[in-house]
Scaffold this active site. Structure first.
Site, PDB file in Angstrom:
ATOM      1  N   ARG A 246     -10.272 -11.534   2.381  1.00  0.00           N
ATOM      2  CA  ARG A 246     -11.061 -12.694   1.746  1.00  0.00           C
ATOM      3  C   ARG A 246     -10.413 -13.943   2.014  1.00  0.00           C
ATOM      4  NH1 ARG A 246     -11.448  -9.329  -3.672  1.00  0.00           N
ATOM      5  NH2 ARG A 246     -11.351  -7.534  -2.286  1.00  0.00           N
TER       6      ARG A 246
ATOM      7  N   LYS B 125       0.729  -1.319   0.027  1.00  0.00           N
ATOM      8  CA  LYS B 125       0.054   0.021  -0.019  1.00  0.00           C
ATOM      9  C   LYS B 125       0.799   1.370  -0.107  1.00  0.00           C
ATOM     10  CE  LYS B 125      -3.839  -1.872   2.581  1.00  0.00           C
ATOM     11  NZ  LYS B 125      -5.073  -1.563   1.743  1.00  0.00           N
TER      12      LYS B 125
HETATM   13  N1  BES Z   1      -7.899  -3.804   4.437  1.00  0.00           N
HETATM   14  C1  BES Z   1      -8.176  -3.370   3.153  1.00  0.00           C
HETATM   15  C2  BES Z   1      -9.383  -2.755   3.040  1.00  0.00           C
HETATM   16  C3  BES Z   1      -9.689  -1.343   3.723  1.00  0.00           C
HETATM   17  C4  BES Z   1      -9.278  -0.196   2.966  1.00  0.00           C
HETATM   18  C5  BES Z   1     -10.076  -1.404   4.990  1.00  0.00           C
HETATM   19  C6  BES Z   1      -9.673   1.007   3.820  1.00  0.00           C
HETATM   20  C7  BES Z   1     -10.428  -0.092   5.798  1.00  0.00           C
HETATM   21  C8  BES Z   1     -10.221   1.016   5.071  1.00  0.00           C
HETATM   22  C9  BES Z   1      -8.264  -4.610   2.504  1.00  0.00           C
HETATM   23  O1  BES Z   1      -7.330  -5.684   2.778  1.00  0.00           O
HETATM   24  C10 BES Z   1      -7.623  -3.878   1.079  1.00  0.00           C
HETATM   25  O2  BES Z   1      -6.669  -3.897   0.993  1.00  0.00           O
HETATM   26  N2  BES Z   1      -8.592  -4.358   0.038  1.00  0.00           N
HETATM   27  C11 BES Z   1      -7.903  -3.648  -1.261  1.00  0.00           C
HETATM   28  C12 BES Z   1      -8.672  -4.892  -2.161  1.00  0.00           C
HETATM   29  C13 BES Z   1      -8.246  -4.832  -3.655  1.00  0.00           C
HETATM   30  C14 BES Z   1      -6.969  -5.146  -3.690  1.00  0.00           C
HETATM   31  C15 BES Z   1      -9.107  -5.697  -4.477  1.00  0.00           C
HETATM   32  C16 BES Z   1      -8.698  -2.360  -1.614  1.00  0.00           C
HETATM   33  O3  BES Z   1      -9.748  -2.047  -0.997  1.00  0.00           O
HETATM   34  O4  BES Z   1      -8.178  -1.752  -2.374  1.00  0.00           O
HETATM   35 ZN    ZN Z   2      -5.487  -5.587   2.235  1.00  0.00          ZN
END
Ligand code: BES
Ligand code: ZN
Ligand code: ZN
Length: 521
Positions: free
Chosen positions: A370, A296
């Protein structure tokens, strides 16, 4: 510092800050009217000179009394219209009262319940209990890591206490129905204790909260309350073939865990049948989500300590159920892992074998929640054949884009369960919005080289729906299931009347109400 709430028939003389409820378009209660008389009309006078104070719910008006009355300060607390006041609104008024009291620098205040006329939805005892509960929910603070404690608090220095006033710590509820209010409050307080546990867990930094320490916390906290706690460590999960949760934890020096919590309370229920299937709650517990190899961006990454908000809510819920001895059999399962990049980390292109036997092509290591949930969902169905499953997960950033911090998008494959969730939401003020499940999104995660892939083929569009579509691949045919994406609601940057900023504990109250309202008869 936690607030102590006490209940009495008459006010302690030493408390000099006294709160009275006032209703829109209604006369003041008996004690307030009497006080107005003895103070020579000071209260009526203050009211007539305060045109902005309309007694709307949570409005406050502060009045100073001169000597002789035994009080120094009276606060009128608006409650809105008496006929419309319900438990939630009383709670909200209590939540709004807290910052007013805390700014005064006094350590205690009393609430005089002298006005029950015109109430239709609740009685005076419920009003007092809910008000106190709202105040306590708002007064939560997380100061474990402050070496300089708040003034007046344990360990705080005297000199600081003089500068900043005292910390508000005691709320006394006064009225004829004190005993009834106390009984109601004690029930509410069990749930509040669960909410506080969930908030504490979310607020705890990831150097202290990692899978192993989280699992230990669960055992230490819940076992004494009569909850059975079972911890699956990495070796056990390897043996069992839980390839999805294990992959997520591979990059971290901290090994993953799965924790199973069982509360067997149905024995006492009238309708208890031997061998009745339990209710199941599953939580995502990624103790820190860097994104892994699909890392990230730096700014804001610190917020990913809240990526275990689903697991925190399940633990908080189990605590509430145990504290109030819920008459239901409930199983909670949390998948705990830390998602880190390293030489051992799982990578895009890896193909994993999940506990269900389905293979998953990893295309983005940041879609890890997931994967963790997949193995938990299979495990709970195979082991407990639950009547329903509700999972909670900070699953997608797309949920924040869609609904922000106010509503939790909820996917349900069953209208009855959805109806129960909706009713529980209305009763607790934790807002839900129903989201769609569709075959299109289940197909969207089919992989050309494995059974499924962990991100959708349609890119970022409908990100929360495609994540739910992925989870559906791990739900047995005919199983009643709901998925709550709490990415926006588990963590706040601003206060709500009963929810201070940061870890919110979202879901504990709602799911406690679901169990109490529909599964304990
Ligand atoms: N933990 C994150 C989602 C999240 C984002 C929670 C902001 C709380 C605040 C999750 O694991 C994630 O990173 N999801 C990705 C999925 C994508 C790679 C398909 C996302 O939401 O960008
Ligand atoms: Zn994530
Ligand atoms: Zn995550």
């Amino acid at each position: 510092m936690a607030i102590t709430v006490t209940f009495k028939k008459s006010r302690s003389e030493k408390i000099h800050t006294v709160v009275f409820p006032v209703f829109e378009g209604a006369k003041p209660g008996a004690e307030l009217a009497a006080l107005d008389k003895t103070s020579g009309g000071l209260i009526a006078g203050a009211l007539s000179h305060s045109p902005k104070f309309k007694s709307r719910n949570g409005d406050t008006l502060e009045i100073f009394l001169h000597g002789g009355s035994g009080l120094s300060r009276v606060i009128l607390l608006g409650m809105g219209k008496a006929a419309e006041l319900d438990a939630l609104k009383a709670e909200e008024a209590g939540g709004k009262l807290f910052p007013v009291l805390s700014k005064l620098g006094v350590s205690e205040a009393a609430f005089i319940s002298d006005n029950e006329k015109g109430l239709e939805k609740i009685n005076g005892a419920m009003l007092a209990a809910s008000l106190a509960n709202g105040l306590r929910l708002r007064a939560y603070s997380f100061d474990r890591y402050k070496s300089k404690k708040a003034a007046g608090a344990k360990g705080g220095k005297k000199a600081e206490a003089q500068d900043a006033g005292k910390v508000f710590e005691k709320f006394e509820l006064v009225g004829d129905s004190a005993a009834a209010a106390k009984a109601l409050y004690e029930r509410l307080d069990c749930v509040t204790a669960g909410v506080f546990t969930a908030r504490d867990l979310v607020n705890t930094p990831p150097n202290d909260l990692y899978p192993e320490s989280f699992a230990k916390f669960i055992a230490d906290e819940l076992r004494p309350l009569g909850v059975e706690v079972e911890i699956l460590d990495e070796k056990k999960m390897q043996k069992m073939g839980m390839g999805a949760i294990l992959a997520v934890g591979m990059g971290s020096a901290r090994q993953p865990r799965m924790v199973i919590m069982r509360w067997n309370g149905a024995k006492g229920a009238k309708s208890a049948k031997k061998g009745q299937r339990p209710l199941a709650f599953v939580g995502k517990g990624v103790t820190f989500d860097t994104g892994g190899i699909s890392i990230k961006p730096g700014p804001g990454m610190e917020e990913m300590k809240m990526d275990m908000g689903g697991a925190a809510a399940v633990v908080g819920l189990m605590k509430s159920l145990a504290l109030r001895k819920a008459k239901a059999d409930v199983v909670g399962v949390v998948g705990l892992a830390e998602n880190m990049p390293s030489g051992n980390a799982y990578r895009p292109a890896d193909i994993l074998k999940s506990y269900s036997g389905k293979t998953i092509e990893v295309l983005n290591t940041d879609a890890e929640g997931r994967l963790v949930l997949a193995d938990c969902l299979t495990y709970v169905q195979e082991t407990y054949d639950p009547r329903f499953i509700v999972d909670l997960a900070t699953l997608t950033g797309a949920m924040l884009v869609a609904l922000g911090h106010e509503y939790c998008g909820t996917f349900a494959n069953d209208d009855v369960l959805w109806g129960q969730l909706e009713a529980s939401s209305a009763a607790t003020g934790e807002k839900l919005w129903r989201m769609p499940l569709d075959e299109v999104w289940r197909k969207d995660v089919e992989s050309p080289v494995a059974d499924i892939q962990n991100i959708s083929k349609s890119g970022r569009n409908a990100g929360s729906c495609t994540a739910a579509g992925f989870l559906e691949h791990f739900i047995d045919e005919g199983r009643t299931w709901a998925h709550m994406d709490i990415a926006g609601t588990a963590w706040r940057k601003t206060d709500l009347p009963t929810v201070p900023k940061f870890g919110s504990g979202f879901g504990v109250r709602l799911l406690d109400a679901l169990v109490a309202g529909f599964y304990e008869k």
